[in-house]
Design a protein around this motif. Structure first.
Motif, PDB file in Angstrom:
ATOM      1  N   GLN A 162       0.839  -1.206   0.000  1.00 20.45           N
ATOM      2  CA  GLN A 162       0.000   0.000   0.000  1.00 20.45           C
ATOM      3  C   GLN A 162       0.874   1.257   0.000  1.00 20.45           C
ATOM      4  O   GLN A 162       0.583   2.215  -0.709  1.00 20.45           O
ATOM      5  CB  GLN A 162      -0.923   0.040   1.230  1.00 20.45           C
ATOM      6  N   SER A 196       2.132   1.902  -3.378  1.00 18.90           N
ATOM      7  CA  SER A 196       1.145   2.483  -4.306  1.00 18.90           C
ATOM      8  C   SER A 196       1.001   3.973  -4.088  1.00 18.90           C
ATOM      9  O   SER A 196       0.932   4.748  -5.048  1.00 18.90           O
ATOM     10  CB  SER A 196      -0.224   1.824  -4.120  1.00 18.90           C
ATOM     11  N   ILE A 197       0.923   4.378  -2.799  1.00 20.87           N
ATOM     12  CA  ILE A 197       0.807   5.815  -2.517  1.00 20.87           C
ATOM     13  C   ILE A 197       2.069   6.525  -3.000  1.00 20.87           C
ATOM     14  O   ILE A 197       2.008   7.550  -3.673  1.00 20.87           O
ATOM     15  CB  ILE A 197       0.611   6.067  -1.006  1.00 20.87           C
ATOM     16  N   TYR A 209      -4.412   9.242  -4.421  1.00 23.82           N
ATOM     17  CA  TYR A 209      -4.506   7.822  -4.049  1.00 23.82           C
ATOM     18  C   TYR A 209      -5.831   7.565  -3.328  1.00 23.82           C
ATOM     19  O   TYR A 209      -6.532   6.586  -3.626  1.00 23.82           O
ATOM     20  CB  TYR A 209      -3.341   7.425  -3.142  1.00 23.82           C
ATOM     21  N   GLY A 210      -6.175   8.464  -2.412  1.00 25.64           N
ATOM     22  CA  GLY A 210      -7.431   8.304  -1.685  1.00 25.64           C
ATOM     23  C   GLY A 210      -8.629   8.319  -2.621  1.00 25.64           C
ATOM     24  O   GLY A 210      -9.531   7.479  -2.523  1.00 25.64           O
ATOM     25  N   ARG A 269      -8.719   7.612  -5.828  1.00 30.28           N
ATOM     26  CA  ARG A 269      -8.744   6.387  -6.652  1.00 30.28           C
ATOM     27  C   ARG A 269      -9.226   5.188  -5.851  1.00 30.28           C
ATOM     28  O   ARG A 269      -9.947   4.327  -6.358  1.00 30.28           O
ATOM     29  CB  ARG A 269      -7.342   6.096  -7.195  1.00 30.28           C
ATOM     30  N   TYR A 270      -8.802   5.146  -4.574  1.00 22.97           N
ATOM     31  CA  TYR A 270      -9.195   4.039  -3.715  1.00 22.97           C
ATOM     32  C   TYR A 270     -10.716   4.038  -3.532  1.00 22.97           C
ATOM     33  O   TYR A 270     -11.376   3.004  -3.675  1.00 22.97           O
ATOM     34  CB  TYR A 270      -8.485   4.200  -2.364  1.00 22.97           C
ATOM     35  N   LEU A 271     -11.272   5.206  -3.253  1.00 20.18           N
ATOM     36  CA  LEU A 271     -12.717   5.302  -3.055  1.00 20.18           C
ATOM     37  C   LEU A 271     -13.467   4.990  -4.350  1.00 20.18           C
ATOM     38  O   LEU A 271     -14.479   4.276  -4.336  1.00 20.18           O
ATOM     39  CB  LEU A 271     -13.096   6.705  -2.556  1.00 20.18           C
ATOM     40  N   GLY A 296     -12.441   3.119  -6.697  1.00 21.72           N
ATOM     41  CA  GLY A 296     -12.299   1.678  -6.920  1.00 21.72           C
ATOM     42  C   GLY A 296     -13.353   0.882  -6.156  1.00 21.72           C
ATOM     43  O   GLY A 296     -13.811  -0.166  -6.607  1.00 21.72           O
ATOM     44  N   ILE A 297     -13.735   1.376  -4.973  1.00 25.24           N
ATOM     45  CA  ILE A 297     -14.732   0.661  -4.172  1.00 25.24           C
ATOM     46  C   ILE A 297     -16.149   0.981  -4.644  1.00 25.24           C
ATOM     47  O   ILE A 297     -16.966   0.081  -4.865  1.00 25.24           O
ATOM     48  CB  ILE A 297     -14.583   1.040  -2.681  1.00 25.24           C
ATOM     49  N   GLN A 346     -12.099   4.505 -12.764  1.00 20.12           N
ATOM     50  CA  GLN A 346     -10.917   5.232 -12.283  1.00 20.12           C
ATOM     51  C   GLN A 346     -10.365   6.182 -13.335  1.00 20.12           C
ATOM     52  O   GLN A 346     -10.098   7.346 -13.041  1.00 20.12           O
ATOM     53  CB  GLN A 346      -9.804   4.265 -11.854  1.00 20.12           C
TER      54      GLN A 346
END
Lengths: 320, 291
Positions: A26, A29-30, A271-272, A274-276, A278-279, A285
């Motif tokens: 992780q 990735s960040i 990153y945050g 993209r993460y959200l 993605g969910i 994205q």
């Protein structure tokens, strides 16, 4: 400018990667987004020229390390420094070639030269069947054989994260030293008025080339650390991927082009986001990324750190 | 000689390349902006041709009119929404915003129409020229592309509107002083430029029976830029002529690379185009032709 906070941020993340190896993926990735924005920033932020081809430097750097691991296994652990040097050297060579030709010309022509760069190199590797051609390089089994299973996994997890963070850190230092010296004044003059700078006896091509090659070499290092070391594979369709260009632009402009703290802030937010996405909105994205870049250009062209910096002297000093 | 068929088919494809690049050159010539979203508008034209053919059985040449209208509207919006507000902030901002817009359009297309390659075949017979079977649809497309290029050139040379465009190109402030609405000329040039790019995408589908895809724009952006620079950025007939030249180079390059035994000759042909771009930028960045 006092770059202690951005440098400290990279060192802290690096310590975290070693202390909590189970989270190193992780962190990597960040860190990838931060370092990507940081490396792009050295050229785009310092010259206000746009480079649409830097995924080519990521890719060529990844290929350098990949080729060393795959084709020189007898060198053992020395494949890593040799491969990294090879990747960075190839990136520098490519940047020198393209830069020496296109940086003599003004922005529009340079943008045109770089927009074909990524596609051009990808087509060369696939078309001429260099380094595995379209099939790419699979490094996993070779890395296990050369380094042993445990070391190979450590390198792919913690080693890759640390090297990515190191790339970000070197980028901050590079930006600092370029700006602190003669080149910094020259580039500031070129940004404001290239013709006037020329009249003052500055050779614009030389300083633009310095920023371009520095940015390319660090992108090459990043590509090697992320793809070859971290993912243990290099696929042409993967490394010469247009999305990384948008990622880098998003991180840099979100944080603030020309600032060294910007890519760290931008990288975290990006990153945050993209993460959200993605969910909650999987598969969108890239759409969101291009929307972010588009909206930031229209409504926040100086970025978060850039806008804050204009407000106060203290911020400008401590969050350069 | 089996080179002649490659030469001919290159020339025919080159005519379409030339058409596609006219828009790019017009926009740069007038607004001094490189339309880095070029490929995505080509892609939109290609999808227009595909859907009009599949859904309503429209021949592509009829779709071209529709595509012109769609492209003109989009071009106008791009000018009002992106180029005009950002031009003061500098070239970097315009270029990055257009680049992001191009990617955004491709992503929206993927969301709407899926990531798969689609295509259609419009078969209206073929003729034999120098031992090569050429589809009439392709030949007609090439001739029509030439006609569009010539009429656009005529429009710029012979009409009041064309003269006002040329006046703005020469000196925007001077044009304003003599009463030309520069803003309207900019908007019209962006609209016409992107409209022609979209029409080029429609014509292109005659040559790529299974090649329509949201991300197809990338190589065409590269090809468009190579042609535009070859022909001299901003020159219309230069762009068209360079399009013919590039079509021939691509086709002969493909032939040479396949004879030389490369596994992926079409990929090598694209690399050749990139190398050509660097060579032109090195030796003759103002373009090969004075047209």
């Amino acid at each position: 400018m006092r770059p202690y906070i951005p440098l400290g941020a990279y060192l802290a993340l690096m310590a975290l990667a070693f202390a909590l190896p189970e989270y190193s993926k992780q962190i990597a990735s960040i860190a990838f987004y931060m370092a990507l924005g940081q490396a792009v920033n050295i050229f785009v932020g310092l010259t206000r020229y746009v480079n649409f081809g830097y995924a080519a430097f990521l890719g060529i750097g990844a290929y350098g390390l990949g080729a060393a691991i795959l084709y020189m296994p007898q060198l053992g652990i020395a494949t890593i420094p040799i491969g990294l040097a090879l990747g960075m050297g190839l990136a520098a060579l490519l940047a020198l070639t393209v830069g020496a030709i296109a940086l003599r010309l003004r922005g529009a022509y340079f943008a045109i030269a770089t927009i074909g760069l990524n596609e051009g190199i990808k087509h060369l590797i696939i078309g001429a069947n260099i380094w595995g051609g379209g099939a790419g390089l699979m490094l996993g089994s070779s890395m296990f054989k050369v380094y042993g299973r445990d070391l190979a996994l450590f390198l792919a997890n913690v080693g890759s994260a640390a090297l990515i963070l190191l790339t970000g850190l070197i980028s901050v230092l590079a930006m600092y030293f370029i700006q602190a010296g003669r080149a910094g004044y020259a580039l500031a003059a070129i940004r404001q008025d290239e013709d006037a700078a020329k009249v003052m006896g500055i050779n614009p091509t030389r300083y633009k080339l310095l920023a371009f090659v520095t940015s390319a070499v660090l992108s090459g290092l990043l590509g090697a650390a992320f793809f070859s070391l971290g993912n243990m594979q290099v696929f042409p369709e993967n490394v010469f991927f247009i999305d990384y260009i948008l990622d880098g632009l998003a991180v840099m402009f979100l944080g603030g082009a020309g600032t060294v703290t910007g890519p760290i802030v931008g990288g975290l937010i990006y990153y945050g986001a993209r993460y959200l996405v993605g969910i909650y909105l999987p598969g969108l994205q890239s759409l969101i990324t291009s929307l972010i870049v588009f909206l930031v250009m229209l409504f926040l062209p100086n970025g978060i750190v850039g806008t804050l910096n204009r407000r106060s002297e203290g911020l400008r000093t401590w969050l350069p | 000689m089996d080179v002649i068929p490659y030469f001919l088919s290159g020339l025919i494809l080159g005519s379409i390349y030339g058409l596609t690049t006219l828009g790019l050159s017009l926009i740069f010539g007038v607004l001094r902006v490189v339309n880095v979203a070029h490929g995505s508008f080509v892609m939109l034209g290609a999808y227009a041709a595909y859907f009009a053919f599949i859904l309503w059985a429209w021949p592509p040449f009829a779709t071209a009119l529709l595509a012109f209208a769609i492209g003109a509207l989009l071009g106008y919006l791009v000018y009002i929404g992106v180029i005009k507000p950002l031009n003061k902030a500098g070239e970097l901002n315009v270029l990055v915003a257009l680049f992001a817009l191009g990617a955004l359009i491709a992503e929206i297309a993927r969301l709407l129409w899926g990531p798969d390659f689609v295509g259609y075949r419009w078969n209206i017979g073929s003729v034999e020229v120098a031992g090569l079977q050429i589809d009439i649809s392709k030949l007609a497309g090439a001739v029509l592309a030439l006609a569009i290029a010539l009429s656009l050139d005529l429009l710029l040379r012979r009409t009041y509107f064309g003269r006002s465009i040329r006046a703005v190109v020469q000196d925007p402030v001077g044009a304003m002083v003599v009463g030309i609405n520069v803003d309207r000329v900019f908007a019209a040039s962006a609209a016409i430029g992107i409209a022609i790019t979209t029409v080029g995408g429609v014509f292109l589908t005659l040559f790529i029976p299974v090649g329509i895809n949201p991300y197809m724009g990338g190589p065409y952006t590269l090809i468009g830029f190579v042609i535009a620079v070859l022909g001299g950025l901003g020159s219309l007939l230069g762009a068209y002529t360079a399009g013919l030249l590039l079509g021939v180079i691509e086709s002969l390059g493909f032939y040479a690379f396949s004879v030389a035994g490369f596994a992926e000759p079409s990929e090598m042909a694209l690399f050749l185009e990139f190398a050509l771009l660097l060579l032109v930028l090195l030796f003759k960045p103002t373009g090969l032709f004075k047209l």
